[in-house]
Design a protein around this motif. Structure first.
Motif, mmCIF file in Angstrom:
data_model
loop_
_atom_site.group_PDB
_atom_site.id
_atom_site.type_symbol
_atom_site.label_atom_id
_atom_site.label_comp_id
_atom_site.label_asym_id
_atom_site.label_seq_id
_atom_site.Cartn_x
_atom_site.Cartn_y
_atom_site.Cartn_z
ATOM 1 N N LEU A 83 0.846 -1.187 0.000
ATOM 2 C CA LEU A 83 0.000 0.000 0.000
ATOM 3 C C LEU A 83 0.882 1.238 0.000
ATOM 4 O O LEU A 83 1.835 1.324 0.780
ATOM 5 N N LEU A 84 0.567 2.193 -0.861
ATOM 6 C CA LEU A 84 1.225 3.492 -0.823
ATOM 7 C C LEU A 84 0.406 4.355 0.120
ATOM 8 O O LEU A 84 -0.776 4.588 -0.109
ATOM 9 N N ARG A 85 1.030 4.786 1.208
ATOM 10 C CA ARG A 85 0.336 5.544 2.243
ATOM 11 C C ARG A 85 0.830 6.979 2.301
ATOM 12 O O ARG A 85 1.953 7.283 1.918
ATOM 13 N N SER A 86 -0.021 7.850 2.845
ATOM 14 C CA SER A 86 0.318 9.266 2.956
ATOM 15 C C SER A 86 1.317 9.538 4.078
ATOM 16 O O SER A 86 1.977 10.570 4.083
ATOM 17 N N GLY A 87 1.437 8.625 5.042
ATOM 18 C CA GLY A 87 2.367 8.776 6.165
ATOM 19 C C GLY A 87 3.043 7.464 6.475
ATOM 20 O O GLY A 87 2.696 6.423 5.917
ATOM 21 N N ARG A 88 3.982 7.502 7.410
ATOM 22 C CA ARG A 88 4.745 6.289 7.740
ATOM 23 C C ARG A 88 3.946 5.235 8.477
ATOM 24 O O ARG A 88 4.189 4.050 8.318
ATOM 25 N N ASP B 126 -3.668 7.269 5.609
ATOM 26 C CA ASP B 126 -4.544 7.021 4.461
ATOM 27 C C ASP B 126 -3.801 6.280 3.355
ATOM 28 O O ASP B 126 -2.649 6.598 3.047
ATOM 29 N N THR B 127 -4.492 5.310 2.752
ATOM 30 C CA THR B 127 -3.958 4.593 1.596
ATOM 31 C C THR B 127 -4.299 5.379 0.343
ATOM 32 O O THR B 127 -5.447 5.741 0.127
ATOM 33 N N MET B 128 -3.291 5.645 -0.471
ATOM 34 C CA MET B 128 -3.508 6.391 -1.707
ATOM 35 C C MET B 128 -3.705 5.471 -2.904
ATOM 36 O O MET B 128 -4.495 5.764 -3.788
ATOM 37 N N GLY C 165 4.609 8.972 -1.504
ATOM 38 C CA GLY C 165 4.181 8.449 -0.215
ATOM 39 C C GLY C 165 5.134 7.402 0.312
ATOM 40 O O GLY C 165 6.280 7.300 -0.129
ATOM 41 N N TYR C 166 4.632 6.625 1.246
ATOM 42 C CA TYR C 166 5.424 5.633 1.969
ATOM 43 C C TYR C 166 4.938 4.219 1.666
ATOM 44 O O TYR C 166 3.742 3.978 1.557
ATOM 45 N N VAL C 167 5.887 3.291 1.557
ATOM 46 C CA VAL C 167 5.590 1.864 1.430
ATOM 47 C C VAL C 167 6.460 1.114 2.424
ATOM 48 O O VAL C 167 7.473 1.632 2.903
ATOM 49 N N ALA C 168 6.080 -0.123 2.711
ATOM 50 C CA ALA C 168 6.914 -0.986 3.551
ATOM 51 C C ALA C 168 8.181 -1.322 2.773
ATOM 52 O O ALA C 168 8.112 -1.796 1.634
ATOM 53 N N ALA C 169 9.336 -1.061 3.359
ATOM 54 C CA ALA C 169 10.615 -1.305 2.678
ATOM 55 C C ALA C 169 10.766 -2.769 2.281
ATOM 56 O O ALA C 169 11.380 -3.068 1.260
ATOM 57 N N GLU C 170 10.195 -3.673 3.055
ATOM 58 C CA GLU C 170 10.318 -5.105 2.740
ATOM 59 C C GLU C 170 9.602 -5.481 1.448
ATOM 60 O O GLU C 170 9.851 -6.546 0.896
ATOM 61 N N ALA C 171 8.728 -4.628 0.938
ATOM 62 C CA ALA C 171 7.996 -4.901 -0.295
ATOM 63 C C ALA C 171 8.785 -4.539 -1.547
ATOM 64 O O ALA C 171 8.388 -4.857 -2.654
#
Length: 63
Positions: A6-11, A16-18, A48-54
């Motif tokens: 998920l690309l999110r607006s914050g960490r 919110d998921t964008m 935005g932010y994603v989980a680095a493991e992805a």
């Protein structure tokens, strides 16, 4: 992307998921901090932010 994320607006995970990113989608990493990566999803241009493991960090962009 190596896996769906998920690309999110914050960490944090309550942000919110964008957009949903799928394996093979391009994500330009601008910074990695802890378990999050901040960057630009291509071709949408959303930032935005994603989980680095992805991420597939083995791929390189020979610009």
């Amino acid at each position: 992307m190596a896996r769906t994320a998920l690309l999110r607006s914050g960490r944090d995970e309550t942000s919110d998921t964008m957009v949903d990113l799928n394996p093979g989608d391009s994500f330009e990493v601008l910074e990695i901090a802890g378990v999050s990566a901040w960057g630009v999803a291509r071709p949408s241009g959303l930032v935005g932010y994603v989980a680095a493991e992805a991420l597939d960090l083995s791929a390189t962009d020979a610009a």
